[in-house]
Design a protein around this motif. Structure first.
Motif, short mmCIF file in Angstrom:
data_model
loop_
_atom_site.label_atom_id
_atom_site.label_comp_id
_atom_site.label_asym_id
_atom_site.label_seq_id
_atom_site.Cartn_x
_atom_site.Cartn_y
_atom_site.Cartn_z
N LEU A 1 3.61 -5.92 -8.18
CA LEU A 1 4.89 -6.59 -8.34
C LEU A 1 5.35 -6.56 -9.79
O LEU A 1 6.55 -6.46 -10.08
CB LEU A 1 4.80 -8.04 -7.85
CG LEU A 1 4.69 -8.23 -6.33
CD1 LEU A 1 4.49 -9.71 -6.00
CD2 LEU A 1 5.93 -7.68 -5.62
N ASP A 2 4.42 -6.66 -10.70
CA ASP A 2 4.76 -6.67 -12.12
C ASP A 2 5.13 -5.29 -12.66
O ASP A 2 5.96 -5.19 -13.57
CB ASP A 2 3.58 -7.21 -12.95
CG ASP A 2 3.37 -8.70 -12.77
OD1 ASP A 2 4.34 -9.40 -12.43
OD2 ASP A 2 2.22 -9.15 -12.97
N THR B 1 0.80 -1.22 0.00
CA THR B 1 0.00 0.00 0.00
C THR B 1 0.84 1.27 0.00
O THR B 1 0.30 2.36 0.00
CB THR B 1 -0.94 0.04 1.22
OG1 THR B 1 -0.15 0.23 2.40
CG2 THR B 1 -1.74 -1.23 1.34
N LYS B 2 2.14 1.14 0.02
CA LYS B 2 3.00 2.32 0.04
C LYS B 2 3.49 2.57 -1.38
O LYS B 2 2.70 2.83 -2.27
CB LYS B 2 4.11 2.14 1.07
CG LYS B 2 3.56 2.08 2.50
CD LYS B 2 4.63 2.04 3.54
CE LYS B 2 4.07 2.24 4.94
NZ LYS B 2 3.20 1.13 5.39
N GLY B 3 4.78 2.47 -1.62
CA GLY B 3 5.28 2.80 -2.94
C GLY B 3 4.78 1.89 -4.04
O GLY B 3 4.84 2.24 -5.22
N LEU B 4 4.27 0.72 -3.69
CA LEU B 4 3.80 -0.22 -4.72
C LEU B 4 2.38 0.09 -5.18
O LEU B 4 1.91 -0.52 -6.14
CB LEU B 4 3.92 -1.66 -4.21
CG LEU B 4 5.36 -2.10 -3.88
CD1 LEU B 4 5.39 -3.57 -3.49
CD2 LEU B 4 6.31 -1.83 -5.03
N GLY B 5 1.68 0.95 -4.49
CA GLY B 5 0.47 1.53 -5.03
C GLY B 5 -0.81 0.75 -4.95
O GLY B 5 -1.80 1.13 -5.57
N GLY C 1 -3.24 -4.36 1.62
CA GLY C 1 -2.61 -5.66 1.60
C GLY C 1 -1.13 -5.67 1.92
O GLY C 1 -0.38 -4.76 1.57
N ALA C 2 -0.73 -6.71 2.63
CA ALA C 2 0.66 -6.99 2.95
C ALA C 2 0.80 -8.51 3.04
O ALA C 2 -0.19 -9.22 3.27
CB ALA C 2 1.07 -6.33 4.26
N ALA D 1 -4.41 -6.77 -7.13
CA ALA D 1 -3.75 -5.46 -7.14
C ALA D 1 -2.30 -5.60 -6.72
O ALA D 1 -1.41 -4.93 -7.29
CB ALA D 1 -4.49 -4.50 -6.21
N CYS D 2 -2.04 -6.46 -5.75
CA CYS D 2 -0.66 -6.67 -5.27
C CYS D 2 0.18 -7.37 -6.35
O CYS D 2 1.35 -7.02 -6.54
CB CYS D 2 -0.68 -7.48 -3.99
SG CYS D 2 -1.63 -6.72 -2.64
#
Length: 352
Positions: A258-259, A212-216, A220-221, A253-254
């Motif tokens: 990553l992609d 939810t931070k820089g990965l947008g 989720g974690a 979304a996660c």
């Protein structure tokens, strides 16, 4: 800490949001990925998107297993509850997120206290850890867990050197302690240093990354560790209400993050450097050189409080964080552009 976030209809809309990298919004492409996600009952292991995410993160971190959780704070709580018992002691930096920003969760939920060690820029040394260790005694709280935050948020987004982490974990293991990494911004460290996530994670029993931070991602974690640890952690996930149903919509979304959103973290780091350089030229501002995407500014010499600066900037549609008695934090992320950086520097100049 961070400053209040209360709606104020008299204020203009936020144009430039440097409050936190949690402020990112899912892109249209990420929303499309969520719409098309395969789903199923996550508790029963029937959600294909959650399963794919957990398998991918476990492999990326070099761990046997992983679990999907709503937030990084819950990852920390689940890990601490799995490692600790009431009366145990955790060793962390004195500015660690588990001390400063999780509502006292280690004490309230696990009954474990946290011993905060001092050290510059959110880090402590091997000698600091050795000095904090106590002899086993019926009079002392058992020291059972070493916790490290990568990157160190209140330290300025600093990156713990891999050699230091290995030394610290070696000392902790020799003392019979387990080890946990708060990897809220681990991928920022990976991109900035060129060291793999698996290498950073290898010394630790449990580690998690935040989406939810820089990965947008909107939430989720993922918490990873040995198969046995994750199996035991599932009971705490259940107890805390972290077990989900058709969570694949969020896991998708996660996976998209990553992609598409890891390598681009370098852009955030470049923007942070440009922002720091611009603000450093303004009298009365003491800017800490950023290592990743967090820019800390000490405003004590300006004659204004951080709250004064934040309010004046907010009146111009720019939102920043108040971090204590003298500091502001400005956080770059995927919704902050180079043009936003230029405008923010100009706004500070106009207010100086």
């Amino acid at each position: 800490m961070y400053g209040p976030l209360r709606p104020d209809p008299s204020l203009p809309p936020v144009r430039i949001n440097l409050y936190s990298d949690t402020q990112t919004r899912p892109s249209p492409a990420m929303r499309e990925a969520m719409l098309g996600a395969g789903v199923g009952d996550e508790q029963l292991g029937l959600d294909p998107s959650v399963n794919a995410l957990c398998e991918r993160v476990a492999a990326m971190l070099g761990k046997e297993a992983a679990m999907f959780l709503p937030s990084g704070a819950m990852c920390n709580s689940v890990a601490i509850l799995t490692h600790c018992r009431p009366g145990d002691e955790i060793i962390a930096h004195e500015t660690a997120h588990i001390i400063e920003a999780e509502g006292g969760a280690p004490w309230a939920l696990a009954g474990a206290r946290v011993l905060g060690l001092r050290g510059a820029r959110g880090m402590f040394s091997a000698d600091d850890l050795r000095a904090a260790l106590t002899m086993p005694s019926r009079y002392a709280a058992p020291q059972v867990l070493l916790e490290i935050e990568q990157t160190a948020n209140l330290g300025g987004g600093t990156i713990w050197p891999l050699a230091t982490l290995r030394d610290l974990v070696g000392i902790a293991r020799a003392a019979g302690m387990a080890t946990h990494m708060d990897g809220a911004r681990l991928m920022n460290a990976v991109v900035a240093s060129g060291i793999s996530a698996a290498a950073y994670a290898a010394p630790f029993d449990t580690v998690w990354i935040d989406f939810t931070k820089g990965l947008g991602a909107p939430l989720g974690a993922v918490l990873a560790g040995s198969a046995d640890l994750i199996d035991r952690a599932w009971r705490w996930k259940q107890r805390l209400g972290g077990a989900l149903r058709q969570a694949g919509i969020c896991a998708a979304a996660c996976l998209y993050a990553l992609d598409h959103n890891v390598d681009r973290l370098a852009e955030d780091h470049a923007n942070a450097r440009d922002l720091a350089a611009g603000l450093a030229a303004i009298g009365g501002l003491n800017v800490e050189p950023p290592e990743t995407n967090l820019v800390y500014v000490d405003v004590a010499a300006s004659g204004r409080t951080p709250g004064d600066w934040a309010a004046a900037l907010r009146a111009q549609g720019i939102m920043v964080s108040v971090m204590g008695a003298t500091r502001l934090r400005l956080c770059t992320h995927l919704d902050v552009t180079g043009t936003d950086i230029i405008e923010t520097i100009a706004a500070f100049h106009n207010l100086a």
